[in-house]
Scaffold this motif. Structure first.
Motif, short mmCIF file in Angstrom:
data_model
loop_
_atom_site.label_atom_id
_atom_site.label_comp_id
_atom_site.label_asym_id
_atom_site.label_seq_id
_atom_site.Cartn_x
_atom_site.Cartn_y
_atom_site.Cartn_z
N GLU A 121 0.83 -1.21 0.00
CA GLU A 121 0.00 0.00 0.00
C GLU A 121 0.87 1.26 0.00
N GLY A 122 2.05 1.18 0.58
CA GLY A 122 2.95 2.34 0.55
C GLY A 122 3.41 2.66 -0.85
N THR A 123 3.82 1.65 -1.61
CA THR A 123 4.27 1.92 -2.98
C THR A 123 3.11 2.35 -3.86
N ASP A 124 1.92 1.75 -3.64
CA ASP A 124 0.75 2.16 -4.43
C ASP A 124 0.40 3.62 -4.16
N THR A 125 0.54 4.06 -2.92
CA THR A 125 0.28 5.46 -2.60
C THR A 125 1.32 6.36 -3.25
N TYR A 126 2.58 5.95 -3.18
CA TYR A 126 3.66 6.75 -3.79
C TYR A 126 3.40 6.91 -5.29
N ASP A 127 3.09 5.82 -5.97
CA ASP A 127 2.89 5.87 -7.42
C ASP A 127 1.66 6.72 -7.77
N THR A 128 0.64 6.65 -6.93
CA THR A 128 -0.56 7.45 -7.17
C THR A 128 -0.25 8.93 -7.02
N ILE A 129 0.44 9.30 -5.95
CA ILE A 129 0.78 10.71 -5.74
C ILE A 129 1.63 11.23 -6.89
N ASP A 130 2.62 10.44 -7.29
CA ASP A 130 3.48 10.87 -8.40
C ASP A 130 2.68 11.11 -9.67
N TRP A 131 1.75 10.22 -9.95
CA TRP A 131 0.92 10.36 -11.16
C TRP A 131 0.03 11.60 -11.06
N LEU A 132 -0.57 11.81 -9.89
CA LEU A 132 -1.46 12.97 -9.72
C LEU A 132 -0.71 14.28 -9.93
N LEU A 133 0.46 14.39 -9.35
CA LEU A 133 1.24 15.62 -9.47
C LEU A 133 1.56 15.93 -10.93
N LYS A 134 1.79 14.90 -11.72
CA LYS A 134 2.21 15.08 -13.12
C LYS A 134 1.04 15.22 -14.08
N ASN A 135 -0.16 14.75 -13.68
CA ASN A 135 -1.25 14.65 -14.65
C ASN A 135 -2.48 15.48 -14.31
N ILE A 136 -2.60 15.96 -13.10
CA ILE A 136 -3.75 16.78 -12.73
C ILE A 136 -3.29 18.23 -12.66
N PRO A 137 -3.76 19.07 -13.58
CA PRO A 137 -3.29 20.46 -13.63
C PRO A 137 -3.79 21.29 -12.45
N ASN A 138 -3.14 22.39 -12.24
CA ASN A 138 -3.56 23.40 -11.27
C ASN A 138 -3.44 22.91 -9.82
N ASN A 139 -2.51 21.99 -9.56
CA ASN A 139 -2.29 21.57 -8.18
C ASN A 139 -1.10 22.33 -7.59
N ASN A 140 -1.09 22.47 -6.27
CA ASN A 140 -0.02 23.25 -5.62
C ASN A 140 1.14 22.40 -5.14
N GLY A 141 1.14 21.11 -5.52
CA GLY A 141 2.26 20.23 -5.17
C GLY A 141 2.20 19.63 -3.79
N LYS A 142 1.07 19.80 -3.08
CA LYS A 142 0.94 19.24 -1.73
C LYS A 142 -0.23 18.27 -1.67
N VAL A 143 -0.04 17.22 -0.88
CA VAL A 143 -1.05 16.17 -0.78
C VAL A 143 -1.36 15.90 0.69
N GLY A 144 -2.65 15.77 0.98
CA GLY A 144 -3.13 15.30 2.28
C GLY A 144 -3.92 14.02 2.09
N VAL A 145 -3.85 13.13 3.06
CA VAL A 145 -4.58 11.87 3.00
C VAL A 145 -5.36 11.70 4.30
N TRP A 146 -6.58 11.19 4.17
CA TRP A 146 -7.35 10.89 5.38
C TRP A 146 -8.18 9.63 5.11
N GLY A 147 -8.68 9.02 6.17
CA GLY A 147 -9.54 7.86 6.02
C GLY A 147 -9.93 7.32 7.38
N ILE A 148 -11.11 6.68 7.42
CA ILE A 148 -11.66 6.14 8.67
C ILE A 148 -11.75 4.63 8.58
#
Length: 628
Positions: free
Chosen positions: A137-164
């Protein structure tokens, strides 16, 4: 809205989550139109390093005049609704986030719903990843964050995660990605160690929490993405006490019902001890070298993952002293901080709306600071003190002001901070009969599920039971506040070769206590015996969770175990009571009271046994508590 008034089982809660497409924010349906007007939804299959693709929904603000941080929730409970024209009625942890503007990301984890791969419960996290095939799950999260930063425009380069709950576990494992863009995370009621959280408590199997859950949870057991939900086991009754008694030993779950068709259920039956299977799934030893700011949240009355919240915080704070680690605990059930007012549980009144306070003043402020740079004046520890119903703040948990004391069981059913002085050995005894177990709630027609209200419920309904011992203090002449974990230190003997012991700490109200607007029908708060904390232990695990050992019949034996943390004040005029019993049905399964593998036990293995609790100077039984 999912109310705190009505009980709801673990799997029914998740069904409602999917119907509402929001696990904890159903009360925020008024945001639905705002979301459609202000966000655009996209769907992606995000590639992982081993070639598998994870289904990901992304909600992007239509206003492009500024850049936005990501808020991500990774889940095994579905990111539904599927389709770019179908929107969730709520976004983020609360409505505050929806209106403040974030890029919201929801992802089906590997092997669940529309994501590729084979699902593994509580994926073991690897310390070293040598090849692209070493994924977790750690590597899957890393790969997801990397993809989001590169492919979703207008982001400020910071990520927060939450879950219950389960998503809380995925939030904890997100920390193990150690991605530099992950600047804030909030594991909430996180599963940390499945054997100790949802599965077993000190070796006692939590039957109703698990039995009905796995048929629903098992919507697929292959690598083929699907939107098909899981099944639903219909017992035909709400009287779980009667149902499970008629079912018989645990092995009958397969013999009569599941027929060996549910892989994850069979994994539980195949591993009753804390063996390598569970050890590999314990995420706590991996929580080192964390740089991300963390807010760990839980509820004092979380019937499922109380252990996970408390121990995730303690482990992170201990192993990462230079990292900002915050802790919030309120008078909540599982996920109760994210929905509703949190102003009562069952008959017990908390005097204020604790849920909105947390959402606005703790959770929203935490993420705003780390993702958007706003000011933050949040103490490290924010905890609600039950009994006097006040928020308290500390620098550490447990607070350094708390001092360890011992609360002794005395002859005659007395309870005192003074040790027994009589040299003559003394004890109390009862006959524990697996054919007549002690019910965990008064209404047996509400025992097919967890009954979360049991954690504050009045225990007077057990007053006529001969197999429940009670030890009670004198009327308190001053407030007594317990802050931190409680340890039961019992001296016991049994005529069997195995035995469960359940210890319950109760707050006994004075006879003059007045009813409140939450007091149930036919209930009087005068003399109310409110449960404050309770835990069982399966006696064969008294020395080791991985290597069970039998009792020697008749031999006085120490049984020590943790009841977990509280912050509770027993007010002047109240009494403290401790109850001890050996069955708690069907919250936990029945112990045959013979030394066998309980998951494979036969009906003939179940025997009556006489249990003794010793109360003498030679063999003292007591609770070890931290008193403010």
């Amino acid at each position: 809205m999912i109310s705190n008034v009505h009980p709801i089982s673990r799997y029914i809660l998740i069904i409602l989550c999917l119907v509402k497409t929001s696990c904890v924010l159903g009360q925020q349906a008024p945001d639905a139109q705002y979301i459609k007007d202000n966000y655009q939804k996209f769907e992606y299959q995000v590639p992982m390093r081993d070639g598998k693709k994870l289904f990901t929904s992304v909600y992007v603000p239509k206003d492009e005049s500024r850049k936005y941080p990501f808020m991500m929730d990774r889940t095994c409970y579905s990111v539904a609704p599927y389709g770019t024209d179908k929107y969730r009625p709520s976004l983020g942890p609360s409505s505050h986030f929806t209106h403040d503007g974030y890029i919201f990301v929801y992802q089906d984890v590997r092997g669940r719903w529309m994501s590729e791969g084979i699902y593994e419960e509580m994926t073991p996290e690897l310390e070293v990843h040598k090849t692209n095939k070493d994924v977790d799950e750690g590597t899957d999260t890393y790969d997801t964050i990397d993809w989001l930063l590169k492919n979703i425009p207008n982001n400020n380069g910071k990520v927060g995660v939450w879950g219950i709950s389960y998503p809380g576990f995925y939030t904890t494992t997100a920390l193990l990605s150690r991605h530099p863009a992950l600047v804030a995370a909030s594991p909430q009621a996180p599963i940390a160690d499945l054997w100790r959280d949802d599965g077993w408590h000190n070796g006692a199997f939590f039957l109703v929490a698990n039995f009905g859950f796995y048929p629903f949870f098992t919507n697929r057991q292959d690598d083929k993405p699907t939107q098909r939900p899981g099944g639903h086991f219909d017992p035909g009754t709400e009287d779980g006490y009667d149902f499970f008694m008629k079912m018989g030993p645990i092995k009958n779950t397969n013999d009569k019902y599941y027929k060996d068709t549910i892989r994850l259920w069979n994994e539980m039956l195949d591993h009753p001890d804390y063996d390598k299977h569970w050890e590999d799934r314990n995420v706590l030893p991996r929580l080192h070298d964390i740089k991300t700011a963390v807010l760990v949240t839980g509820g004092w009355y979380d019937a499922e993952d109380l252990y996970g919240a408390i121990n995730t915080y303690k482990t992170l704070a201990k192993n990462n002293p230079k990292t900002p680690v915050y802790f919030a605990m309120g008078p909540w059930v599982h996920g109760g901080w994210a929905r509703g007012d949190g102003d009562h549980l069952g008959d017990v009144d908390f005097g204020q709306a604790t849920g909105p306070y947390y959402r606005e003043n703790i959770e929203f402020q935490f993420f705003s600071h780390y993702l958007k740079g706003t000011e933050l004046a949040l103490p490290p520890v924010n905890v609600f003190e039950t009994g006097i119903n006040q928020w308290k703040t500390y620098q550490t948990w447990p607070p350094v002001q708390a001092r360890e004391k011992q609360l002794y069981f005395l002859p005659g059913g007395k309870l005192s901070f003074s040790a027994p002085s009589v040299a003559k050995d003394s004890y109390d005894e009862y006959i524990s009969d697996p054919a007549n177990p002690v019910p965990f709630v008064q209404d047996r027609n509400q025992t097919m599920d967890m009954q979360r209200e049991y954690m504050t419920a009045d225990q007077r309904f057990l007053s006529s039971r001969k197999d429940v011992l009670s030890y009670q203090s004198d009327v308190l002449d001053q407030d007594v506040t317990i802050a931190g974990n409680i340890w039961a230190n019992l001296k016991v003997s049994t005529t069997g070769t195995d035995a469960d012991f359940v210890v319950k700490v109760l707050d006994v109200y004075p006879d003059t206590a007045a009813n409140t607007k939450w007091t149930g029908k036919d209930i009087k708060m005068g003399g109310y015996q409110q449960m404050v904390r309770s835990e069982p232990i399966r006696g064969k695990y008294r020395n080791s969770f991985s290597k069970p050992e039998p009792f020697v019949p008749g031999k006085v034996t120490p049984v020590n175990f943790e009841l977990q943390d509280v912050l509770h004040t027993f007010k002047k005029g109240h009494r403290i009571m401790v109850q001890v019993q050996s069955t708690w049905f069907p919250l936990i399964d029945r112990n045959p009271q013979t030394f066998v593998n309980i998951m494979k036990a036969n009906e003939a293995d179940f025997k009556k046994a006489t249990q003794r609790i010793y109360t003498s100077k030679l063999h003292p039984s007591f609770l070890k508590v931290r008193v403010m």
